[in-house]
Design a protein around this motif. Structure first.
Motif, short mmCIF file in Angstrom:
data_model
loop_
_atom_site.label_atom_id
_atom_site.label_comp_id
_atom_site.label_asym_id
_atom_site.label_seq_id
_atom_site.Cartn_x
_atom_site.Cartn_y
_atom_site.Cartn_z
N GLU A 15 -8.82 5.74 -18.91
CA GLU A 15 -8.28 6.00 -20.25
C GLU A 15 -7.31 7.17 -20.16
OE1 GLU A 15 -6.99 6.20 -23.60
OE2 GLU A 15 -8.70 4.80 -23.71
N ASP A 16 -6.06 6.98 -20.61
CA ASP A 16 -5.05 8.02 -20.47
C ASP A 16 -4.95 8.96 -21.66
OD1 ASP A 16 -4.00 5.75 -21.85
OD2 ASP A 16 -1.98 6.57 -21.61
N HIS A 17 -5.69 8.69 -22.75
CA HIS A 17 -5.67 9.57 -23.91
C HIS A 17 -6.85 10.53 -23.84
CE1 HIS A 17 -3.12 6.23 -25.44
NE2 HIS A 17 -2.47 7.23 -25.99
N ASP A 18 -6.54 11.82 -23.80
CA ASP A 18 -7.57 12.83 -23.59
C ASP A 18 -8.66 12.83 -24.64
OD1 ASP A 18 -6.28 13.68 -21.30
OD2 ASP A 18 -5.25 15.35 -22.26
N ARG A 39 -12.90 9.78 -14.09
CA ARG A 39 -11.91 9.32 -15.06
C ARG A 39 -10.58 9.11 -14.37
NH1 ARG A 39 -8.67 12.89 -19.53
NH2 ARG A 39 -7.29 11.21 -20.24
N SER A 40 -9.93 8.00 -14.68
CA SER A 40 -8.62 7.68 -14.13
C SER A 40 -7.62 7.59 -15.27
CB SER A 40 -8.65 6.34 -13.37
OG SER A 40 -9.69 6.32 -12.42
N LEU A 41 -6.37 7.93 -14.97
CA LEU A 41 -5.33 7.94 -16.00
C LEU A 41 -4.39 6.75 -15.91
CD1 LEU A 41 -4.32 11.72 -15.85
CD2 LEU A 41 -5.98 10.62 -17.36
N SER A 42 -4.49 5.96 -14.85
CA SER A 42 -3.56 4.85 -14.65
C SER A 42 -4.24 3.76 -13.82
CB SER A 42 -2.31 5.33 -13.91
OG SER A 42 -2.64 5.74 -12.59
N ASP A 45 -4.47 4.95 -10.11
CA ASP A 45 -5.56 5.89 -9.93
C ASP A 45 -6.91 5.18 -9.98
OD1 ASP A 45 -3.79 7.98 -9.75
OD2 ASP A 45 -4.09 8.68 -11.81
N ASP A 61 -9.27 0.85 -20.29
CA ASP A 61 -8.34 0.73 -21.41
C ASP A 61 -7.33 -0.37 -21.09
OD1 ASP A 61 -6.93 1.18 -23.73
OD2 ASP A 61 -5.98 3.02 -23.04
N LEU A 64 -2.21 0.95 -20.38
CA LEU A 64 -2.11 2.09 -19.48
C LEU A 64 -0.65 2.35 -19.12
CD1 LEU A 64 -5.17 1.15 -17.28
CD2 LEU A 64 -5.00 3.17 -18.76
N PRO A 65 -0.32 3.56 -18.70
CA PRO A 65 1.09 3.89 -18.44
C PRO A 65 1.77 2.99 -17.42
CG PRO A 65 -0.24 5.88 -18.48
CD PRO A 65 -1.20 4.74 -18.51
#
Length: 216
Positions: A15-18, A39-42, A45, A61, A64-65
């Protein structure tokens, strides 16, 4: 084999939203049986983290970006065999649920639900079951059993107009002129059509619509 965090179900949160990520992490960590171990942002990752952490469940999610989370389900399961994937999204349709099922996902939970639903979903998929928000399971089952869901039933009259114009090969600017709306509004109509048809592009939306008899 997927790892557990002691006696708890281990979760990789993608999930990229903090704010969303922190709310989910706090909710999971307050339970007796769930724990966020990474936790991964992309997507990229997530692939590396899944291979390293081997979580029991990936909560993924959809937006993702660097890509559509649904497209990442197969690579994630290949990176961490035995790991179950539960997709989290702002909105979805039975057709989107069918895409999740076809890709090997174990469930699809809507963000508009409460955190308890997500917690229960993680428990269910970790136990080998499936977890789809209300109204979405039918689409997944229809696709898995070879039946075609009526994906056009959820389209509004304006969305049907938009779909027809997509079938003529028009883009957002041309659609806005034909419908007499702003370009951003036309783009929103197009995006809603894609969401409801489970399509990743306008071309795929037209193909799905023709297959389902929504376009001639």
């Amino acid at each position: 084999m997927p790892r557990t965090a002691g006696s708890r179900i281990s979760i990789l949160l993608v999930e990229d939203h903090d704010m969303v990520a922190e709310a989910i992490r706090l909710a999971m960590d307050r339970t007796d049986d769930l724990e966020v171990v990474g936790r991964s942002l992309s997507v990229q990752d997530a692939l590396a983290d899944a291979a390293r952490l081997r979580p029991a469940v990936v909560v993924l999610d959809r937006r993702l970006p660097d890509g559509d989370g649904i497209d990442a389900i197969g690579p994630l399961k290949a990176a961490a065999p035995g790991t179950r994937v539960l997709v989290l999204t702002g909105e979805a349709s039975p057709a989107v649920a069918a895409r999740v099922a076809e890709a090997g996902g174990s469930g699809l939970i809507l963000k508009i639900g409460n955190l308890r639903e997500l917690e229960d979903g993680v428990r269910r998929v970790a136990a080998g079951d499936v977890a789809f928000s209300e109204g979405l399971l039918g689409g997944a089952l229809d696709r898995l059993t070879g039946r075609i869901a009526d994906v056009g039933a959820t389209l509004t009259p304006r969305e049907r107009e938009t779909l027809g114009l997509l079938g003529e090969g028009l883009g957002a600017a041309e659609i806005s002129r034909r419908l007499g709306v702003a370009v951003n509004t036309a783009r929103n109509h197009v995006q809603r059509v894609l969401e409801k048809l489970g399509a990743r592009s306008q071309l795929e939306a037209v193909a799905v619509a023709r297959r389902e008899g929504l376009l001639r």
